[in-house]
Design a protein around this motif. Structure first.
Motif, PDB file in Angstrom:
ATOM      1  N   LEU A  14      20.069  79.720 -17.526  1.00  0.00           N
ATOM      2  CA  LEU A  14      20.331  80.805 -16.523  1.00  0.00           C
ATOM      3  C   LEU A  14      19.530  81.709 -16.501  1.00  0.00           C
ATOM      4  N   GLN A  15      18.619  81.982 -17.671  1.00  0.00           N
ATOM      5  CA  GLN A  15      17.594  82.913 -17.613  1.00  0.00           C
ATOM      6  C   GLN A  15      16.158  82.223 -17.513  1.00  0.00           C
ATOM      7  N   PRO A  16      15.346  83.104 -17.214  1.00  0.00           N
ATOM      8  CA  PRO A  16      13.886  82.678 -16.941  1.00  0.00           C
ATOM      9  C   PRO A  16      13.280  82.443 -18.205  1.00  0.00           C
ATOM     10  N   LEU A  82      12.397  65.886 -27.530  1.00  0.00           N
ATOM     11  CA  LEU A  82      13.019  67.338 -27.706  1.00  0.00           C
ATOM     12  C   LEU A  82      12.457  68.285 -26.842  1.00  0.00           C
ATOM     13  N   ARG A  83      13.270  69.162 -26.573  1.00  0.00           N
ATOM     14  CA  ARG A  83      12.670  70.430 -25.794  1.00  0.00           C
ATOM     15  C   ARG A  83      13.369  71.585 -26.352  1.00  0.00           C
ATOM     16  N   LEU A  84      12.537  72.498 -26.713  1.00  0.00           N
ATOM     17  CA  LEU A  84      13.136  73.860 -27.061  1.00  0.00           C
ATOM     18  C   LEU A  84      12.610  74.964 -26.291  1.00  0.00           C
ATOM     19  N   THR A  85      13.629  75.964 -25.831  1.00  0.00           N
ATOM     20  CA  THR A  85      13.026  76.939 -25.138  1.00  0.00           C
ATOM     21  C   THR A  85      13.780  78.236 -25.581  1.00  0.00           C
ATOM     22  N   MET A  86      13.022  79.264 -25.209  1.00  0.00           N
ATOM     23  CA  MET A  86      13.724  80.564 -25.492  1.00  0.00           C
ATOM     24  C   MET A  86      13.617  81.512 -24.312  1.00  0.00           C
ATOM     25  N   ALA A  87      14.749  82.043 -24.014  1.00  0.00           N
ATOM     26  CA  ALA A  87      14.846  82.863 -22.803  1.00  0.00           C
ATOM     27  C   ALA A  87      15.106  84.382 -23.343  1.00  0.00           C
ATOM     28  N   ALA A  88      15.336  85.134 -22.761  1.00  0.00           N
ATOM     29  CA  ALA A  88      15.504  86.781 -23.086  1.00  0.00           C
ATOM     30  C   ALA A  88      16.566  86.800 -24.394  1.00  0.00           C
ATOM     31  N   ASP A  89      17.661  86.191 -24.290  1.00  0.00           N
ATOM     32  CA  ASP A  89      18.491  86.453 -25.473  1.00  0.00           C
ATOM     33  C   ASP A  89      18.932  85.044 -25.783  1.00  0.00           C
ATOM     34  N   THR A  90      18.595  83.740 -25.306  1.00  0.00           N
ATOM     35  CA  THR A  90      19.016  82.477 -25.852  1.00  0.00           C
ATOM     36  C   THR A  90      17.905  81.785 -26.246  1.00  0.00           C
TER      37      THR A  90
END
Length: 155
Positions: A14-16, A82-90
């Motif tokens: 949901l977040q960039p 495997l895919r790891l992502t970091m958005a603003a608070d997730t």
């Protein structure tokens, strides 16, 4: 063979995305260990120290999902992704295996007390803020997704 439907669905991002790491690993215990180490290392680089709750939690989630991909989704000669992502608070981890015909159970049940396995997705469900599984988008196989929200104090 017709695709199998489950009651869980892919969780949309949901977040960039601020940071992303993606890699294929051999479908072996060695691949699982490497995935776990690289997730922890990448989270440390992104500001979530090795000993932070966010790093420890998402590393464990990634390890459980990767172990399931190897144990239940292994196809000889095919890797897991495997895919790891970091958005603003997730923080989000996705693990994709190559066995589309085998999906995780939609309801989690505790295995018998003397069983030596069968608790991995219970751990994921207990640790993740949200999690789910479903058919892999754009690929043959099965996605399992876990996400967590780090505490503000952890960075």
């Amino acid at each position: 063979m017709e695709p199998i439907e489950t009651t869980t669905a892919r969780l949309p991002q949901l977040q960039p995305i601020e940071h992303e790491f993606a890699m294929r690993f051999t479908s072996t215990p060695r691949g699982v260990r490497l995935a776990r180490r690289l997730v922890s290392h990448r989270l440390d680089q992104w500001g979530h120290a090795y000993d932070s709750a966010a790093n420890e939690t998402l590393t464990l989630i990634a390890a459980e999902l990767a172990a399931n991909a190897v144990r239940h989704g292994h196809v000889r000669g095919r890797d897991f992704h495997l895919r790891l992502t970091m958005a603003a608070d997730t923080l989000r981890v996705e693990v994709t295996d190559t066995r589309a015909e085998r999906v995780p159970a939609s309801s989690l049940q505790e295995p018998p007390g003397d069983a030596e396995s069968g608790r991995g997705l219970l751990l994921v469900a207990g640790l993740a803020t949200r999690w789910g599984s479903g058919p892999a988008a754009r690929r043959t196989g099965q996605d399992s997704v876990g996400r967590t929200r780090p505490r503000n104090a952890e960075g």
